[in-house]
Write a protein that holds these residues in place. Sequence first.
Motif, PDB file in Angstrom:
ATOM      1  N   TRP A   1       0.817  -1.214   0.000  1.00 19.95           N
ATOM      2  CA  TRP A   1       0.000   0.000   0.000  1.00 19.95           C
ATOM      3  C   TRP A   1       0.851   1.264   0.000  1.00 19.95           C
ATOM      4  O   TRP A   1       0.382   2.318  -0.432  1.00 19.95           O
ATOM      5  N   LYS A   2       2.084   1.125   0.481  1.00 25.08           N
ATOM      6  CA  LYS A   2       2.952   2.314   0.523  1.00 25.08           C
ATOM      7  C   LYS A   2       3.219   2.867  -0.882  1.00 25.08           C
ATOM      8  O   LYS A   2       3.611   4.039  -1.029  1.00 25.08           O
ATOM      9  N   ASN A   3       3.020   2.044  -1.902  1.00 26.76           N
ATOM     10  CA  ASN A   3       3.256   2.473  -3.287  1.00 26.76           C
ATOM     11  C   ASN A   3       2.045   3.149  -3.912  1.00 26.76           C
ATOM     12  O   ASN A   3       2.109   3.606  -5.056  1.00 26.76           O
ATOM     13  N   LEU A   4       0.930   3.180  -3.162  1.00 26.83           N
ATOM     14  CA  LEU A   4      -0.282   3.778  -3.709  1.00 26.83           C
ATOM     15  C   LEU A   4      -0.203   5.300  -3.688  1.00 26.83           C
ATOM     16  O   LEU A   4       0.450   5.884  -2.828  1.00 26.83           O
ATOM     17  N   GLY A   5      -0.871   5.915  -4.622  1.00 22.19           N
ATOM     18  CA  GLY A   5      -0.942   7.377  -4.662  1.00 22.19           C
ATOM     19  C   GLY A   5      -1.904   7.802  -5.738  1.00 22.19           C
ATOM     20  O   GLY A   5      -2.215   7.043  -6.669  1.00 22.19           O
ATOM     21  N   MET A   6      -2.427   9.014  -5.633  1.00 25.65           N
ATOM     22  CA  MET A   6      -3.339   9.538  -6.645  1.00 25.65           C
ATOM     23  C   MET A   6      -2.554   9.907  -7.895  1.00 25.65           C
ATOM     24  O   MET A   6      -1.393  10.312  -7.825  1.00 25.65           O
ATOM     25  N   THR A   7      -3.183   9.789  -9.029  1.00 28.25           N
ATOM     26  CA  THR A   7      -2.537  10.177 -10.277  1.00 28.25           C
ATOM     27  C   THR A   7      -2.455  11.700 -10.378  1.00 28.25           C
ATOM     28  O   THR A   7      -3.377  12.403  -9.946  1.00 28.25           O
TER      29      THR A   7
ATOM     30  N   PHE B   1      -6.603  -1.071 -15.442  1.00 29.46           N
ATOM     31  CA  PHE B   1      -7.904  -1.421 -14.879  1.00 29.46           C
ATOM     32  C   PHE B   1      -8.247  -2.881 -15.170  1.00 29.46           C
ATOM     33  O   PHE B   1      -8.656  -3.632 -14.280  1.00 29.46           O
ATOM     34  N   GLY B   2      -8.072  -3.294 -16.429  1.00 29.23           N
ATOM     35  CA  GLY B   2      -8.400  -4.660 -16.825  1.00 29.23           C
ATOM     36  C   GLY B   2      -7.522  -5.681 -16.144  1.00 29.23           C
ATOM     37  O   GLY B   2      -8.013  -6.724 -15.672  1.00 29.23           O
ATOM     38  N   LEU B   3      -6.216  -5.408 -16.050  1.00 27.52           N
ATOM     39  CA  LEU B   3      -5.281  -6.354 -15.443  1.00 27.52           C
ATOM     40  C   LEU B   3      -5.576  -6.550 -13.957  1.00 27.52           C
ATOM     41  O   LEU B   3      -5.729  -7.687 -13.482  1.00 27.52           O
ATOM     42  N   VAL B   4      -5.650  -5.452 -13.225  1.00 27.66           N
ATOM     43  CA  VAL B   4      -5.841  -5.544 -11.767  1.00 27.66           C
ATOM     44  C   VAL B   4      -7.203  -6.147 -11.424  1.00 27.66           C
ATOM     45  O   VAL B   4      -7.311  -6.993 -10.527  1.00 27.66           O
ATOM     46  N   THR B   5      -8.239  -5.743 -12.152  1.00 26.49           N
ATOM     47  CA  THR B   5      -9.583  -6.259 -11.856  1.00 26.49           C
ATOM     48  C   THR B   5      -9.677  -7.750 -12.156  1.00 26.49           C
ATOM     49  O   THR B   5     -10.218  -8.517 -11.348  1.00 26.49           O
ATOM     50  N   SER B   6      -9.178  -8.188 -13.308  1.00 26.92           N
ATOM     51  CA  SER B   6      -9.264  -9.607 -13.657  1.00 26.92           C
ATOM     52  C   SER B   6      -8.473 -10.463 -12.677  1.00 26.92           C
ATOM     53  O   SER B   6      -8.929 -11.547 -12.279  1.00 26.92           O
ATOM     54  N   ILE B   7      -7.284  -9.987 -12.256  1.00 28.36           N
ATOM     55  CA  ILE B   7      -6.487 -10.725 -11.268  1.00 28.36           C
ATOM     56  C   ILE B   7      -7.265 -10.862  -9.959  1.00 28.36           C
ATOM     57  O   ILE B   7      -7.321 -11.944  -9.352  1.00 28.36           O
ATOM     58  N   ASN B   8      -7.888  -9.777  -9.535  1.00 27.50           N
ATOM     59  CA  ASN B   8      -8.583  -9.802  -8.250  1.00 27.50           C
ATOM     60  C   ASN B   8      -9.913 -10.549  -8.295  1.00 27.50           C
ATOM     61  O   ASN B   8     -10.362 -11.070  -7.269  1.00 27.50           O
ATOM     62  N   VAL B   9     -10.544 -10.600  -9.463  1.00 31.78           N
ATOM     63  CA  VAL B   9     -11.754 -11.426  -9.593  1.00 31.78           C
ATOM     64  C   VAL B   9     -11.414 -12.891  -9.346  1.00 31.78           C
ATOM     65  O   VAL B   9     -12.108 -13.596  -8.596  1.00 31.78           O
ATOM     66  N   ILE B  10     -10.322 -13.368  -9.948  1.00 27.58           N
ATOM     67  CA  ILE B  10      -9.892 -14.750  -9.747  1.00 27.58           C
ATOM     68  C   ILE B  10      -9.404 -14.949  -8.304  1.00 27.58           C
ATOM     69  O   ILE B  10      -9.668 -15.982  -7.676  1.00 27.58           O
ATOM     70  N   SER B  11      -8.706 -13.943  -7.771  1.00 24.81           N
ATOM     71  CA  SER B  11      -8.186 -14.052  -6.398  1.00 24.81           C
ATOM     72  C   SER B  11      -9.315 -14.190  -5.386  1.00 24.81           C
ATOM     73  O   SER B  11      -9.255 -15.026  -4.477  1.00 24.81           O
ATOM     74  N   VAL B  12     -10.351 -13.363  -5.528  1.00 25.97           N
ATOM     75  CA  VAL B  12     -11.450 -13.415  -4.567  1.00 25.97           C
ATOM     76  C   VAL B  12     -12.263 -14.704  -4.739  1.00 25.97           C
ATOM     77  O   VAL B  12     -12.844 -15.225  -3.784  1.00 25.97           O
TER      78      VAL B  12
ATOM     79  N   TYR C   1       0.785   1.082  -9.666  1.00 26.80           N
ATOM     80  CA  TYR C   1      -0.217   1.820 -10.428  1.00 26.80           C
ATOM     81  C   TYR C   1      -0.815   2.917  -9.542  1.00 26.80           C
ATOM     82  O   TYR C   1      -0.984   2.733  -8.339  1.00 26.80           O
ATOM     83  N   LYS C   2      -1.146   4.033 -10.155  1.00 20.56           N
ATOM     84  CA  LYS C   2      -1.758   5.133  -9.430  1.00 20.56           C
ATOM     85  C   LYS C   2      -3.277   4.958  -9.381  1.00 20.56           C
ATOM     86  O   LYS C   2      -3.872   4.252 -10.190  1.00 20.56           O
ATOM     87  N   ILE C   3      -3.891   5.615  -8.416  1.00 22.57           N
ATOM     88  CA  ILE C   3      -5.343   5.573  -8.307  1.00 22.57           C
ATOM     89  C   ILE C   3      -5.938   6.588  -9.277  1.00 22.57           C
ATOM     90  O   ILE C   3      -5.677   7.783  -9.198  1.00 22.57           O
ATOM     91  N   THR C   4      -6.725   6.089 -10.219  1.00 20.39           N
ATOM     92  CA  THR C   4      -7.376   6.923 -11.224  1.00 20.39           C
ATOM     93  C   THR C   4      -8.889   6.791 -11.062  1.00 20.39           C
ATOM     94  O   THR C   4      -9.378   6.052 -10.202  1.00 20.39           O
ATOM     95  N   ILE C   5      -9.634   7.469 -11.913  1.00 17.08           N
ATOM     96  CA  ILE C   5     -11.089   7.407 -11.862  1.00 17.08           C
ATOM     97  C   ILE C   5     -11.575   5.980 -12.083  1.00 17.08           C
ATOM     98  O   ILE C   5     -12.631   5.579 -11.587  1.00 17.08           O
ATOM     99  N   LEU C   6     -10.786   5.158 -12.799  1.00 16.71           N
ATOM    100  CA  LEU C   6     -11.160   3.764 -13.040  1.00 16.71           C
ATOM    101  C   LEU C   6     -10.681   2.836 -11.937  1.00 16.71           C
ATOM    102  O   LEU C   6     -11.447   2.032 -11.404  1.00 16.71           O
TER     103      LEU C   6
ATOM    104  N   LEU D   1      -2.687  -3.086  -6.729  1.00 15.11           N
ATOM    105  CA  LEU D   1      -2.379  -1.780  -7.336  1.00 15.11           C
ATOM    106  C   LEU D   1      -0.997  -1.304  -6.889  1.00 15.11           C
ATOM    107  O   LEU D   1      -0.197  -0.822  -7.708  1.00 15.11           O
ATOM    108  N   GLY D   2      -0.728  -1.431  -5.582  1.00 15.32           N
ATOM    109  CA  GLY D   2       0.578  -1.020  -5.062  1.00 15.32           C
ATOM    110  C   GLY D   2       1.703  -1.886  -5.580  1.00 15.32           C
ATOM    111  O   GLY D   2       2.791  -1.386  -5.871  1.00 15.32           O
TER     112      GLY D   2
END
Length: 790
Positions: free
Chosen positions: A39-45, A356-367, A278-283, A273-274
């Motif tokens: 999470w330390k790598n997270l930040g707004m774009t 958006f597509g990469l992180v979401t698809s990875i986390n769909v399978i993870s959950v 990747y930065k936090i964007t509207i998506l 994301l971290g």
Amino acid sequence: MKKKITVGFWELIARIVLKNRIVILGVILALTVFLALQWKNLGMTYTEANLLPKKHIVNQQYEDFLNKFGEEGNLIVIGFKDNTFFTPKAFAAWNELMTGLKNSKEVELVVSLNDLKKLQKNEAEEKFELVPLIDQTQTVNPGYLQKIKNELFNNLPFYEGLLFNKQSGSIRSAVYLNKKIVNTAGRKTFIIENLVPKIEKFEKTTGIDLRVSGMPYIRTINAENMKGEIGLFIGAALFITSLIFFLFFRSFRATFISICILLFGVMWSFGTLGLFHYKITILTAIIPPLIIVIGITNCIFLINKYQQEIKIHQNQAKALQRVISKIGVATLMTNLTTAAGFATFMITGNDLLFEFGLVTSINVISVYLLTLVVVPIFYSFMPLPKEKHLYHLSKTYISTLLDWVENIVKYKRKTIYIIYALLLLFSVIGVSQMKVSGSLIGEMPKSASFFKDIVFFEKEFNGVMPLEIMINTKRKKGVMKLSTMKKMDELQETIATIPELSKPISIVNLVKYSKQAYYNGNPEYYELPTSQEQAFILSYAKNATKNTKENLMKSYVDSTGQYARITTFMKDIGTVEMARVEHQLQQKIDKVFPKDRYEVTLTGKALVFQKGTSYLIDNLIESLIFAIFLIALLMAYLFRSGKMVMASVITNVLPLCITSGLMGYFGIPLKPSTILVFSIAFGISVDNAIQFMAKYRHDLLQNNGKVKKSVFSALRETGISTFYTSVVLILGFATFTLSSFSGTIALGGLISCTLLFAMFANLLVLPALVLTFEKKKAKKEDLVEVELVN
């Protein structure tokens, strides 16, 4: 043999999970800690969304422009429309505000009335000098300030459209930020901690309502609003899904297990994301609530199956094993199709959508994996569910709904198909009315104060969205030739006639001002010099602002004198209007600038975004088609039947068509946010079809190939989960309508709408199609039954 291998594999998975419960929980905890550390790598774009691939010609032209002239989106405008401004108190407060901004290290240049310079001829040294317009010692005199107001509005056409609107009397200042901080955290720090407090102090002192805009300001305040909504989305999604889940299951422990899984899913999504930096964007900001909404459906399927098994035989070990071995493959397919829907965004060539597509698809399978192991493990430590926890399985309203569905599918399939055809026709008519739209500020919250300020500047100064024209004269110092300036002036006159564009700014404005200054400031001479005047006026002009920070025009000609730029600002117009404006400008450019002598490029943030919108829509339509094809392949692998694949695809394409039609009827344009709906909704809505088809295939084997019996037994068992998951998904995505961002509201509302139609399509259309496609087998079964009866 295939059946034995499949069943054996999932039974093996079940045994591994249940025999290694503590180890698996330890691995999950360790993975969660690892991802939490990311999470330390997270930040707004701090940069704007670029919807085009890096190698796209429009992007390359924009990069070329930036290399020549630097960052263009560094302008902040501060304006007002108030008759009390030209009074000593208000002017003193304005002077304090502007001086404070000018002294800020983040500010490169301030062009404002309080220290405005005007050109004045120095005949002795044969040059123009920049002299102050206002004598600060006299600003305590109201009469003097009125005199300054008169001179500004009547004698300084150079600043008209830039600093004031002569017709309405509105005034603004231009604050140019240091280009090096525009796309960094320094921009946010300056605006939030320096600019905003100074603005508030001025307003409190004078009572004058200041309007603030410009891309750096808009982007910063917008990012702050977006950051505030992340917690809102997560909280709302978690509350709604958990509440609905509890109302269905009436079990605190089932709800507690689900909430734990969802919270871990949220932590993992932020951690992913971290991990990728990747930065936090509207998506990417909507990924955590998406995981909550999608993850709860896995909990529903698994817990519902566990409770169904307990109700049948009261054997916990057997029930837990069957949860994994029987539901595991079906939920794997549903999550793969959902992940595939998101993964298709990765092929658009757009970085924002790729992330958006990469992180979401990875986390769909993870959950999915998380739910698959955690639900059986948690229940293995708990006592058997009580009768009250199983009551929902036989609720009257569920039984009544399923009885009604079964009756319709049995006896009124023609009615279903007629309604399907009518809805399809309704959709086609609506789709024909759809429009394409997109703008840099179109997705921003309309209720925000900065959006109202945008509207102010659009009305008073024709917008704040930068549009640039770069002119390559193909020779050094070619810009300063009078022939080039006349061509630029002709183009600027065309720009001035386009109502969507503001008054253009270029070196031509300075040269015109130079002639006015040469003729002792007479505004009637604000024009380009003649060929006779050119030599001595341009020689004066060369020294007019030499080596001074106040040189407003230094960014409008490159150091070689080969490249010039014309800057204008545009209103928030849609794609169609932008294409018309671009065509009108390009026609004039082609007419005025011979291609063998000049290379003229239209660029700027506004144009790049508009081009990106069109590109994105074209590519997302392709990605939707690819998603449908990919999901069809997955289903073909599972069912090995073209008819069954066709039935599933036909069923779930209808809701997409209806949603498209509604967009056309209600005037919701096709834009980056709304086009995302279709791939996401299709990937999710097809899940219920897979659950039904998987159960139908299983029952077909159990019932010796009896179609009707298998269809209705599958409908009975999966109908409850279909209803539950659909309601949770519909209300879960509806939480996105709480957003202040129109794009997020549209995303949530339209997906909810699509899933609503998908629920009834999967309950009615799908089983009806299966019976129709297997009509011959069903007839044979009826004949056999009749013979047995006789």
